[in-house]
Enzyme design. Sequence first.
Site, mmCIF file in Angstrom:
data_model
loop_
_atom_site.group_PDB
_atom_site.id
_atom_site.type_symbol
_atom_site.label_atom_id
_atom_site.label_comp_id
_atom_site.label_asym_id
_atom_site.label_seq_id
_atom_site.Cartn_x
_atom_site.Cartn_y
_atom_site.Cartn_z
ATOM 1 N N ASP A 60 0.881 -1.001 -0.038
ATOM 2 C CA ASP A 60 0.014 0.101 -0.132
ATOM 3 C C ASP A 60 1.088 1.317 0.012
ATOM 4 O O ASP A 60 1.843 1.428 0.910
ATOM 5 C CB ASP A 60 -0.794 0.052 1.215
ATOM 6 N N TYR A 151 -0.415 20.656 -15.408
ATOM 7 C CA TYR A 151 0.339 19.339 -15.258
ATOM 8 C C TYR A 151 1.478 19.492 -15.586
ATOM 9 O O TYR A 151 2.698 18.980 -14.842
ATOM 10 C CB TYR A 151 -0.291 18.413 -16.246
ATOM 11 N N LYS A 155 5.442 18.803 -13.547
ATOM 12 C CA LYS A 155 6.494 17.756 -14.260
ATOM 13 C C LYS A 155 7.607 18.374 -14.375
ATOM 14 O O LYS A 155 8.851 17.751 -14.311
ATOM 15 C CB LYS A 155 5.935 17.485 -15.719
#
Lengths: 246, 440
Positions: A60, A151, A155
């Site tokens: 997890d 986005y 990045k």
Amino acid sequence: MSNKGSVLILGGRSDIGLAVAHQFAASGHPILLAARNSQSLEAEKKDIELRHGVNVSLHDFDALDTASHGAFVDGLGDLPEIAVCAVGVLGDQFENEQNTETAIEVMRANYEGPASIMGVLANRFEERGSGALVGISSVAGDRGRASNYIYGSAKAGFTAFLSGLRNRLAKRGVHVVTVKPGFVATKMVEGLDLPEKLTADPKELGEKIEAAVTRGKNVIYVKPIWAIVMMIIRNIPEMIFKKTSI
Amino acid sequence: MKLSGWGQFPRIDCHVTAPRTDAEVAAALTKGHAIARGNGRAYGDSAASAQNTVDMRGFNRMIAFDDATGQVVAEAGVLLGDVINAFLPRGWFPPVTPGTKFVTIGGMIAADVHGKNHHKHGTFGAFVDWIDVMGADGTVQRCSPTENADLFAWTMGGMGLTGIILRAAFRLSKVESAWIKQTMIPAANLDAAMDVFEASGEATYSVAWIDCLSAGDALGRSLVMLGEHAPRDTLDLEKRRRPFDIAAKSKRSIPFNAPSFALNSLTVRAFNAAYFYNGQRKAGDSFVDWDSYFYPLDAILGWNRIYGRKGFMQFQCALPLDSSKKGLEALLRATSVAGQGSFLAVLKRFGAQDSRFSFPMEGYTLALDFPVNPETLALMKQLDQITLDHGGRFYLAKDARMTPETLRSADPRVDEFLNMRAAAGRAATFSSAQSERLKL
């Protein structure tokens, strides 16, 4: 069956993460798949084990829960030899321009979370004096464009982080690879109309990443054409660039 | 998205969805006119529907393997080549394989494919233990020879028209090595080739390549190739040490469509003649690795492009045993006279086959490739008629242009197939460009 080092895949549910997992498994590396709700990856685990005869374990992992990252790495048992971060979300640029909350989620998922876990792993790898860290960044981070700068900015941050990490660890036996995939035919971009010649399939990406780790490459574009495309895009003078719609 | 089969003819503008879960498949079915598509290796329009093509390649996980029985459980979009890569190193090989490994398991079941061992082992369907099939209403039925046996039987060779195959359990066969002991027997004409087949019923694999431009006394001159899985102790020391390793091959690929003049009767004649003489020199026994033996053309990625942009068609029929000789002679003569040489012509003996809608029947099957042009279309109509006159039938996985009337004349099973289609909303929910053309 083999004594190759294990490979940790962060974002083990993504098409890219799974393709990288298959690639390393085919070469005999045991695989650790890390994702939220990891027990739902049982079918992927079985598939990799059946095809490649290596052990796969599920872990997890929540990229956004940065406070848990130290404990997550402790919980892996043996430190993996290679870690690949394929965490990220594309988000909806238009929605994110209107909604700060969703915009920040995209920024956190593409920069804060990935940088946090790579930072934790970097320290452990440095202590050990070996290993490879692979960060999947994006060509979108090479220059901010109207169509996807939220986005892209995250990045860009991740690309800079990886670059600095590589610089720091270069003399410490730890190699850092930055991957800028360009278009990849994955779930993330399903429904978008992508140009065939510029679009890689995830398997191709997996092959390139393994080769980059093996050969000690620093920054890779998956399709070579992208290096040229992005060099041109980076070098367009701002006065002209701001009026374009690329 | 423009889709076509392996022959690149016809090209159809299709609406495509790529589901990853049962629920996503069910959602796609609500639009109707749905057909599952695997890796696009059927030659014609079997796996394309303009309204609703369901790309099943996202169903690509292997689910289980039983080392005691060789049973693989896998999702329908898993490639045969991936099954071989995973299990051949552990001593298992598909019991039946078509001529390419780039097919999906779902596609192999839908076409109920055969291989070079049909005379001995039948079709792939004989090795399928169960399948999960999604019906028109989105519910999934587990089907086997004992459970929902009717649906199971219709789905083998049902060309995807009974529902969407989601998962399958099938058995592999134990092998001792990755090598095939091949015996090459040149045959001067069709009679001689058939004699070899009839005398080789015990051979596991048998197939003949025919020079279909030869005529007169040499009509049907062939190279018959027999094969057996090589037991480990027959291999040389080097191979015996690692019996499942073969050297990695370099892949060639045809990067673009060749101009249509590249393949004409002259070049085909030259190729066929060279192939035959080369084969004669290699007559006798040799060890061939599994990839070269079963999938020689897979080594040339995109070989379908040598036929040019207009694409090509394959003609494949099966003829009953008692009329095979006459029928094959007539087919080869018509092809030879037309001068429309087929680059690849393959002859194979079929064994008995008991199935609802699968292609094979006891007798012989002939497969011929032709570029698409008016002359070959006319020739293929002639070949249809010859097949009908000799009680034969046609392989739907290869077909791109047959008429519904031809199909009905060839296959009395069509009526029963239509009854099955009329039930459970199948005809309204599942259809392909082929099923619409053939009124299936």
